[in-house]
Design an enzyme around this catalytic site. Structure first.
Site, short mmCIF file in Angstrom:
data_model
loop_
_atom_site.label_atom_id
_atom_site.label_comp_id
_atom_site.label_asym_id
_atom_site.label_seq_id
_atom_site.Cartn_x
_atom_site.Cartn_y
_atom_site.Cartn_z
N GLU A 1 44.61 49.88 71.33
CA GLU A 1 44.18 48.49 71.11
C GLU A 1 45.29 47.65 70.49
O GLU A 1 46.28 48.18 69.97
CB GLU A 1 42.94 48.47 70.21
N LYS B 1 35.80 52.88 58.97
CA LYS B 1 36.39 52.40 57.73
C LYS B 1 35.41 52.48 56.56
O LYS B 1 34.24 52.15 56.71
CB LYS B 1 36.88 50.97 57.90
N1 PSU Z 1 40.56 49.72 62.13
C1 PSU Z 1 41.79 49.57 61.61
N2 PSU Z 1 42.44 48.42 61.76
C2 PSU Z 1 41.88 47.41 62.50
C3 PSU Z 1 40.60 47.58 63.08
C4 PSU Z 1 39.98 48.74 62.86
O1 PSU Z 1 42.30 50.47 60.98
O2 PSU Z 1 42.54 46.39 62.65
C5 PSU Z 1 40.01 46.50 63.96
C6 PSU Z 1 39.58 47.13 65.29
O3 PSU Z 1 40.14 46.36 66.34
C7 PSU Z 1 38.08 47.03 65.27
C8 PSU Z 1 37.91 45.76 64.50
O4 PSU Z 1 37.51 46.97 66.57
O5 PSU Z 1 38.84 45.90 63.45
C9 PSU Z 1 36.51 45.58 64.01
O6 PSU Z 1 36.34 44.25 63.65
P1 PSU Z 1 34.87 43.66 63.38
O7 PSU Z 1 34.38 44.43 62.20
O8 PSU Z 1 35.09 42.20 63.11
O9 PSU Z 1 34.07 43.94 64.63
#
Ligand code: PSU
Ligand code: MN
Length: 306
Positions: free
Chosen positions: A25, A160
């Protein structure tokens, strides 16, 4: 207007010849890490995938075009421009494409584009999930619902620790998504190997994961698989140590009124600042580890198909 995917020659060939490919990604590059560590990590991850016998396909949107595989120059630009490039989840795809804009793809939109291209394995750092307090904020990442839609196995260091991991697991169960602990009985918490939450199933090798992928998709079950791969022990930050940092970051985000898609990048940057880069080092280590494992799964999956 016919929307086409733009595959690099290397990726197109590999897919045509049914060789292993690993999707990566771009939100993690543009929003998840600071420059220059983001670009260094993105390059290293591509190299790790190649060394393990698979072809890396970093996914992003450039000038409204869905790109599967980026050039070194494109990757570098995403790293340098960072948070000024839009973070694009599935809901944002039509607007960014119609306007001819650039976009960094999240786990959800990367899964969707990988599935369009016919890529079955994807390595990330940590998937999005159900945020703490979601019972009132409704903040549930579109990564969750995407797992019910796109048939891609995603290698992730659990989810996370800024999330509510219990609610994240409940949601994945509701959506019918297998969550497999790779060599572990516990759902990993990104910076830490354990979370106290059990995974519903465990595999001990890439080959076993590939068999579950086949079984799922051959019986016509649509959707993804979470491959929960704990951070290497030498890079781990113990849960007790990182928990107060995460809690303080969440309080700060709430006080500043941070919400929506800004939440995850804000918390990651905040935690990296407070831990003086230790969380960033952990993040880099787990992403590299996930890339290595994803490549092994892609290799095993391609071999089983043959
Ligand atoms: N995990 C990481 N770094 C990131 C992300 C996840 O260690 O930058 C990003 C991924 O692209 C994931 C997004 O899909 O954060 C999730 O964002 P949200 O909670 O706004 O859906
Ligand atoms: Mn959200």
């Amino acid at each position: 207007m016919a929307i086409e995917l733009s595959l690099t020659e290397e990726v197109r060939r590999a897919l045509e010849e049914r060789r292993p490919v690993v999707a990566l990604e771009s939100t993690i590059i543009a929003h998840g890490m600071p420059y220059p560590q983001n670009v260094e990590t993105a390059r290293a991850v591509e190299e790790i995938v190649r060394e393990a016998g698979a072809v890396p396909a970093t996914i992003a949107i450039i000038g409204g075009v869905l790109k599967v595989g980026l050039s070194g120059v494109e990757l570098d630009r995403f790293g340098r421009e960072g948070r000024s490039i839009a973070k694009v989840s599935v809901r944002d795809l039509p607007f960014v494409v119609a306007r001819g804009l650039d976009g960094a793809t999240t786990v959800a939109s990367t899964m969707r584009i990988a599935a369009m291209a016919g890529i079955s394995v994807f390595a990330t750092g940590g998937i999005g999930g159900v945020h703490r307090g979601a019972e009132t904020s409704f903040d549930i990442s579109a990564d969750m619902t995407e797992f019910a839609e796109s048939s891609v196995a995603v290698v992730t260091a659990g989810a996370k620790a800024i999330l509510d991991l219990g609610l994240t697991l409940e949601t994945l169960e509701t959506l019918g998504v297998p969550v497999i602990g790779l060599g572990t009985d516990e759902f990993p918490a990104f910076y830490s190997r354990g979370s106290g939450h059990a995974v519903p199933m465990r595999c001990n090798s890439a080959g076993e994961i590939a068999s579950v992928m086949r079984a799922k998709w051959e019986m016509g079950l649509k959707g993804g698989i979470v491959v929960a791969n704990p951070i290497p022990a030498d890079a781990e930050i113990p849960a007790a140590e990182i928990a107060p940092v995460i809690e303080a970051a969440i309080r700060k985000a709430a006080a500043k009124g941070i919400h929506g898609k800004e939440t995850t990048p804000f918390l990651l940057a905040e935690i990296a600042g407070v831990t003086q880069g230790r969380s960033l080092a952990a993040n880099i280590a787990l992403v590299r580890n996930n890339a290595r494992v994803a490549a092994a799964i892609a290799v095993a999956f391609a071999a089983q198909a043959a």
